[in-house]
Design a protein around this motif. Structure first.
Motif, mmCIF file in Angstrom:
data_model
loop_
_atom_site.group_PDB
_atom_site.id
_atom_site.type_symbol
_atom_site.label_atom_id
_atom_site.label_comp_id
_atom_site.label_asym_id
_atom_site.label_seq_id
_atom_site.Cartn_x
_atom_site.Cartn_y
_atom_site.Cartn_z
ATOM 1 N N GLN A 6 0.835 -1.192 0.000
ATOM 2 C CA GLN A 6 0.000 0.000 0.000
ATOM 3 C C GLN A 6 0.870 1.242 0.000
ATOM 4 O O GLN A 6 1.929 1.257 0.572
ATOM 5 C CB GLN A 6 -0.892 0.011 1.259
ATOM 6 N N GLN A 44 -2.827 10.419 -1.916
ATOM 7 C CA GLN A 44 -3.536 9.355 -2.614
ATOM 8 C C GLN A 44 -5.027 9.660 -2.774
ATOM 9 O O GLN A 44 -5.822 8.768 -2.990
ATOM 10 C CB GLN A 44 -3.373 8.040 -1.844
ATOM 11 N N ARG A 85 -4.170 5.376 -6.117
ATOM 12 C CA ARG A 85 -5.414 4.666 -5.883
ATOM 13 C C ARG A 85 -6.510 5.308 -6.724
ATOM 14 O O ARG A 85 -6.422 6.468 -7.099
ATOM 15 C CB ARG A 85 -5.801 4.746 -4.399
ATOM 16 N N GLU A 86 -7.542 4.541 -7.015
ATOM 17 C CA GLU A 86 -8.626 5.059 -7.848
ATOM 18 C C GLU A 86 -9.266 6.281 -7.213
ATOM 19 O O GLU A 86 -9.676 7.209 -7.909
ATOM 20 C CB GLU A 86 -9.678 3.971 -8.069
#
Length: 634
Positions: A82, A89, A617-618
Motif C-alpha cells: 500500500q 492518494q 489509488r482510484e
C-alpha cells in the motif's frame, strides 16, 4: 496511520524507521573537500549545562504513539503493497496542526468551563478543605474569605498550576530518570588504536557567526515550481536530491534530472540502465556523487530487478562517469546486491546483506569487495561525509554482535573498533566526525523510531565517550533499522547532538508544538539549548550551517511552513523563509510527510520531494500528486 509503500515480498527490504546528511557550508547538498585528517577527537572538556530539560510523558488521555516510518509491515497475502503516508492518494487531507475537525467548533482551552455547565475544578484545585484555617500574624483568629474572593483565588491557583505544569512539561528533566541519564563512560571496545557533504547530519562548525546562509531581503516566499509525480505501476524508489551551484537535481524513473533551481525547467537528464535504488547524501567539492541502481529496466514480465550496480555521477555536467557490479567469493558469479551507498572523500562505499564494496570515485577501480569470513562477519553499511565508518555484523541472525569501526577510506583498514552492547540488532551512523551512532537497544524504544540511545565514540581509539538515553516519549528523531545512514530530523555540530522533542500541547486554545534541544557529546548531559517552535508550529533540524542549525517548521492549518536559522551560541532564531499561506499552496506543502520526504534548503530556496512513489489509488485520480514542490524568497 497509513503505512509507507512496502517493497514486494521478493525484494530486499528498503528499510524503515526503526535502523538525507549534512551539507557543508553552501547549502543542503553542497559539497565538502576530503579532510586531511578524517577523524577528530571531541573536546576534552565541556561546560556542564544547567539541570533540567524537556521531558515528561504526554498527558493522560492522549493517543499512543503510532509506529514510525519503516516499522516492519507485512502486506496481507495476495495484496500489493500500500502507498505510504505522505504520498497524496486522494484521501481527504487531514487538517493541519491545531485545526478543529471538520464540522466541529474549536474546543475551548484546557480547564475552560463548558457551555451550560458551572466551572469545573481546575488542575491542582483543592478537593478537600484545609485542615487548619489561615491564622493571620496578629493572632486574632481565622478570617473567612467571601464567596467571590474564594472563587477568584481558586481560579488563580488553577491557572498558575496549569501554566506551571505546561512549562515544566516542556523544559524540565525527569528526576526519576536522573540515574539513567547520567553519562556512561564504560569503554566496551574490542578494538585497538590504529595508525563533501550533502545532507550529512554532522558538522564541525562551532559557535555563532560561522553559518553561510544569509537572510534574504524579503523572507516572504513564493512558489518557485511544482513537479508532478511520474506515473508508475508499482512502488518505486525516487530517493536522492542534491543542490549544485547551477541545478536542483532529483531522481526520477530510470533517470536523474537536473532542473533550473528557480524555474524548474529541465537542464539535463542522466539515463540509468535501471531504476535507482540507493543514493549518497554526500557530494565532492566539484559536485560528484554516487548511486546504486537496478541491473535492468522493469518490464511487465519482470517487474523487479536486482539492485547490484554502483555508479558515479557528475552533477555539474549531467553525465554518468562509470557504473559496475562486483562478485563475492560467497556468491559465485552472481553480482552482489546493495541496499545503500555513501561517499567519503574519493571513496564510494556500498553495502548490503552480502557485504560491502568500495570504489575509486573518479575511475571506478575496486578498493575492496566482500571477503570470505570464517566468523560470519560482514559490512552491513557505511557512514560517509567527512570520514568513513562501518557497522559490521557478526554471529547468528537471531543473536548478532555489531561492531562500529572507523575506517581508512582508501584501504578500508579499521582505525578503531567499538563493540555495541548486547541486544542491538541494528545500528545507524548519525555522524562520522564526530562519530555518533544510534540504536534501539533491546527494542526498548517501542515507537518504531529505531532510537533508544545515542553512542558518542572516540574514532581514534574506539572508546565510548558517552551513552545518551533518548526516551521515545520525549524525542522525535528517527532512523531506519535496515539502513545504516538514514537518520533524519536531527543534527550534529558544536560537539552536540540536536534533537526535536515530541509534540505536546501548546499554550493556545488548541494546537500542538515542540522544541529543539541538545546534548553534549562528551558529558552526555542536556545543555541549556532550547528553541521553541511557537504556538501551533512544530520543528525539526534539517542540517548544520557551520555552527548554526537550519530547521524546518511545519505549519498550522492557516499558515505556510518556515525555514529558520538557529544561532549555535545564543539559540536565537532567524526566519530565512516563510512559505505562502494560500490554501492550494498549503495543501501542496503539507501533502509531504516529514518522515518520508527530502528537504533541501540553500540560498533562500526550499525544495521538498518524495523518496518513494506508487501507483495512485482510484480514489485519488483527481488529486494532484507532487514529486517536488519548491519555494523561493522574493
Amino acid at each position: 496511520m497509513t503505512q509507507p509503500p512496502q517493497p514486494p515480498p521478493n525484494e530486499p527490504p528498503q528499510g524503515g524507521f526503526g535502523a538525507p546528511q549534512d551539507p557543508p557550508p553552501g547549502g543542503f547538498g553542497a559539497p565538502t573537500p576530503p579532510p586531511a585528517d578524517p577523524f577528530g577527537k571531541p573536546p576534552a572538556t565541556a561546560p556542564t549545562p544547567p539541570p533540567g530539560g524537556y521531558g515528561t510523558p504526554p498527558p493522560a488521555g492522549r493517543p499512543a504513539q503510532q509506529p514510525g516510518y519503516g516499522y516492519p509491515q507485512t502486506p496481507p497475502q495476495g495484496q500489493p503493497p500500500q502507498p505510504g503516508y505522505g504520498l497524496p492518494q486522494g484521501q481527504p487531507q487531514q487538517p493541519g496542526y491545531g485545526y478543529p475537525p471538520q464540522g466541529q467548533q474549536p474546543q475551548q482551552g484546557y480547564g475552560y468551563p463548558q457551555q451550560g455547565q458551572p466551572p469545573q475544578q481546575g488542575y491542582g484545585y483543592p478537593t478537600t478543605p484545609m485542615q487548619q484555617p489561615y491564622q493571620p500574624p496578629d493572632g486574632n483568629g481565622p478570617k473567612r474569605f467571601s464567596t467571590q474572593a474564594q472563587i477568584i483565588v481558586a481560579a488563580a491557583v488553577a491557572v498558575v498550576l496549569i501554566v506551571g505544569a505546561g512549562v515544566w512539561y516542556a523544559s524540565s528533566g525527569d528526576d526519576g530518570d536522573k540515574k539513567k541519564n547520567e553519562a556512561s563512560t564504560s569503554a566496551g571496545t574490542d578494538g585497538e588504536s590504529k595508525g563533501g557533504d550533502g545532507e550529512g547530519l554532522g558538522g564541525s562548525g562551532s559557535g555563532s557567526g560561522s553559518g553561510k546562509e544569509k537572510v534574504p531581503s524579503n523572507t516572504k516566499g513564493t512558489v518557485a515550481f511544482q513537479l508532478p509525480q511520474p506515473k508508475v505501476t508499482a512502488v518505486t524508489t525516487v530517493d536522492g536530491s542534491w543542490l549544485t551551484d547551477k541545478a536542483y537535481v532529483k531522481t526520477g524513473v530510470n533517470e536523474i534530472i537536473g532542473y533550473d533551481p528557480a524555474k524548474g525547467t529541465k537542464l539535463w537528464s542522466i539515463a540509468l540502465p535501471g531504476q535507482l535504488c540507493a543514493a549518497s547524501r554526500h557530494m565532492t567539492k566539484d559536485f560528484k556523487t554516487a548511486v546504486a541502481f537496478e541491473e535492468g529496466k522493469r518490464t511487465a514480465t519482470k517487474k523487479y530487478q536486482a539492485c547490484n550496480h554502483v555508479g558515479a555521477l557528475d552533477l555539474n555536467t549531467g553525465k554518468i562517469m562509470w557504473s559496475k557490479s562486483v562478485t563475492a567469493a560467497t556468491s559465485g558469479d552472481a553480482p552482489v546486491r546493495f541496499n545503500e551507498v555513501t561517499l567519503s572523500g574519493t571513496t564510494v562505499a556500498a553495502a548490503g546483506t552480502e557485504g560491502g564494496a568500495a570504489f575509486d570515485l573518479n575511475t571506478g577501480a575496486e578498493r575492496w569487495k566482500p571477503k570470505v569470513s570464517t566468523d560470519g562477519c560482514y559490512d552491513t553499511g557505511y557512514g560517509g561525509g567527512e570520514a568513513l565508518a562501518v557497522v559490521r555484523k557478526c554471529g547468528k541472525y537471531d543473536d548478532p554482535q555489531l561492531t562500529i569501526q572507523a575506517l581508512n577510506p582508501i584501504t578500508g583498514a579499521p582505525l578503531s573498533s567499538y563493540k555495541m552492547p548486547p541486544g542491538v540488532d541494528y545500528a545507524s551512523i548519525v555522524s562520522t566526525k564526530p562519530l555518533v551512532v544510534a540504536a534501539d537497544v533491546g527494542d526498548t524504544a517501542g515507537d518504531g523510531s529505531g532510537i533508544s540511545d545515542f553512542f558518542s565514540i572516540d574514532a581514534a581509539t574506539g572508546k565510548l565517550l558517552v551513552r545518551i538515553p533518548a526516551e521515545a516519549e520525549k524525542y522525535a528523531a528517527k532512523c531506519r533499522s535496515t539502513e545504516v545512514e538514514s537518520c533524519q530530523q536531527l543534527a550534529v555540530g558544536n560537539n552536540r547532538i540536536y534533537l526535536p522533542t515530541e509534540e505536546h500541547e501548546g499554550g493556545g486554545e488548541y494546537g500542538d508544538t515542540n522544541e529543539i534541544v541538545s546534548f553534549d557529546l562528551t558529558t552526555g548531559k542536556q545543555t541549556g539549548d532550547r528553541a521553541d517552535a511557537g504556538d501551533r508550529y512544530t520543528m525539526f533540524p534539517l542540517r548544520m550551517d557551520g555552527g548554526n542549525i537550519i530547521a524546518y517548521k511545519k505549519p498550522p492549518y492557516d499558515k505556510g511552513g518556515q525555514v529558520v536559522s538557529i544561532d549555535g551560541s545564543t539559540f536565537k532564531q532567524t526566519v530565512l523563509l516563510e512559505n505562502p499561506s494560500d490554501e492550494s499552496v498549503r495543501d501542496a506543502e503539507t501533502s509531504f510527510s516529514a518522515d518520508y520526504a527530502e528537504f533541501r534548503y540553500s540560498g533562500g530556496r526550499l525544495y521538498i520531494s518524495e523518496k518513494m512513489i506508487s501507483k495512485p489509488r482510484e480514489s485519488s485520480l483527481n488529486d494532484k500528486e507532487y514529486l517536488v514542490v519548491a519555494f523561493g524568497a522574493n
